[in-house]
Design a protein around this motif. Structure first.
Motif, PDB file in Angstrom:
ATOM      1  N   GLN A  36      27.576  -3.337   4.788  1.00 48.71           N
ATOM      2  CA  GLN A  36      28.730  -2.630   4.234  1.00 48.71           C
ATOM      3  C   GLN A  36      28.928  -2.901   2.741  1.00 48.71           C
ATOM      4  OE1 GLN A  36      32.363  -3.309   6.384  1.00 48.71           O
ATOM      5  NE2 GLN A  36      33.577  -1.981   5.055  1.00 48.71           N
ATOM      6  N   ASP A  37      28.741  -4.152   2.297  1.00 51.98           N
ATOM      7  CA  ASP A  37      28.969  -4.463   0.893  1.00 51.98           C
ATOM      8  C   ASP A  37      27.934  -3.778  -0.001  1.00 51.98           C
ATOM      9  OD1 ASP A  37      26.953  -6.066   1.958  1.00 51.98           O
ATOM     10  OD2 ASP A  37      27.355  -7.733   0.582  1.00 51.98           O
ATOM     11  N   GLN A  38      26.682  -3.728   0.455  1.00 51.14           N
ATOM     12  CA  GLN A  38      25.653  -3.044  -0.320  1.00 51.14           C
ATOM     13  C   GLN A  38      25.917  -1.539  -0.361  1.00 51.14           C
ATOM     14  OE1 GLN A  38      21.856  -4.113   1.370  1.00 51.14           O
ATOM     15  NE2 GLN A  38      21.811  -6.105   0.333  1.00 51.14           N
ATOM     16  N   GLU A  40      28.773  -0.034  -0.163  1.00 56.47           N
ATOM     17  CA  GLU A  40      29.919   0.231  -1.034  1.00 56.47           C
ATOM     18  C   GLU A  40      29.513   0.151  -2.501  1.00 56.47           C
ATOM     19  OE1 GLU A  40      33.894   1.017  -2.213  1.00 56.47           O
ATOM     20  OE2 GLU A  40      32.691   1.428  -0.428  1.00 56.47           O
ATOM     21  N   THR A  41      28.663  -0.796  -2.852  1.00 50.58           N
ATOM     22  CA  THR A  41      28.194  -0.910  -4.240  1.00 50.58           C
ATOM     23  C   THR A  41      27.426   0.338  -4.655  1.00 50.58           C
ATOM     24  OG1 THR A  41      28.053  -3.320  -4.110  1.00 50.58           O
ATOM     25  CG2 THR A  41      26.726  -2.246  -5.817  1.00 50.58           C
ATOM     26  N   CYS A 105      30.277  -0.320 -12.439  1.00 52.15           N
ATOM     27  CA  CYS A 105      29.741  -0.003 -11.114  1.00 52.15           C
ATOM     28  C   CYS A 105      28.226   0.177 -11.172  1.00 52.15           C
ATOM     29  CB  CYS A 105      30.398   1.266 -10.569  1.00 52.15           C
ATOM     30  SG  CYS A 105      32.124   1.058 -10.099  1.00 52.15           S
TER      31      CYS A 105
END
Length: 211
Positions: A36-38, A40-41, A105
């Motif tokens: 999930q974190d990857q 989102e990035t 970002c």
């Protein structure tokens, strides 16, 4: 913040290749396979790229078939014409306003992709390999070079001059003074250098577009 975008076919090709095939493929083909974190990035980076692209004058989205093909710049470009103190026509520059968040970002995404390339396995490393394999291109390095170009500080006198130009203003012809032309030359050299593949011939040919 304002960045300077030149009417440069090499840059535009490399900039557009950040989206297709790299970010587009990661977002639409591989996002649900990632932690999930990857994910989102990558999602935020794709949105940041889109924000920068949307801020550019629409006629700058032209590009050459490959980033290594050096095409002549359009001297009859829309917008305005930029000249040296001697009257020689130069590649036009455009002041584009982008958010610091969009750049941040993209930086976060680049760091993520570079770390994934060092891994022996993992879903993101596998995704990058799948995207890169049929093209034989270092897409992450291209991402890095474009991001370096986008982070070059806009020289203040040069920025003030081109902000008068279309599409932001009514001025159609701009003649740089000696100090502004020096800033232009310094900016040109840095811009072409960070986009260079490390080959002197490529750098020299790219730089010649600005003369």
């Amino acid at each position: 913040m304002h960045i300077l975008i030149p009417e440069d076919p090499v840059f535009m090709t490399r900039f557009l290749e950040m989206e297709e095939p790299l970010l587009h493929s990661l977002y639409y083909l591989h996002l649900y396979d990632l932690p999930q974190d990857q994910a989102e990035t990558i999602r935020r980076a794709y949105e940041g790229w889109g924000e920068i692209q949307a801020a550019m004058p629409k006629f700058l989205t032209w590009h050459t078939p490959t980033a290594f093909e050096v095409a002549a710049p359009r001297r009859d470009a829309e917008g305005y014409r930029l000249h040296s103190p001697d009257g020689e026509q130069l590649i036009s520059l455009y002041a584009v306003e982008v958010s610091v968040e969009s750049i941040s970002c993209l930086i976060a995404c680049l760091t993520l992709l570079q770390e994934a390339e060092k891994e022996l396995g993992g879903p993101l490393a596998s995704a990058l390999h799948a995207i890169k394999e049929p093209r034989d291109r270092d897409l992450v390095d291209n991402f890095r070079r474009v991001l370096l170009a986008l982070q070059i500080s806009a020289p203040l006198a040069l920025l003030a001059s081109v902000q008068q130009a279309a599409p932001a203003g009514p001025v159609q012809e701009i003649f740089l003074d000696a100090a502004q032309h020096t800033e232009f030359a310094t900016y040109r050299d840095r811009f072409c250098y960070v986009l260079s593949t490390g080959e002197w011939w490529t750098y020299t040919m790219h730089r010649s577009l600005y003369l």
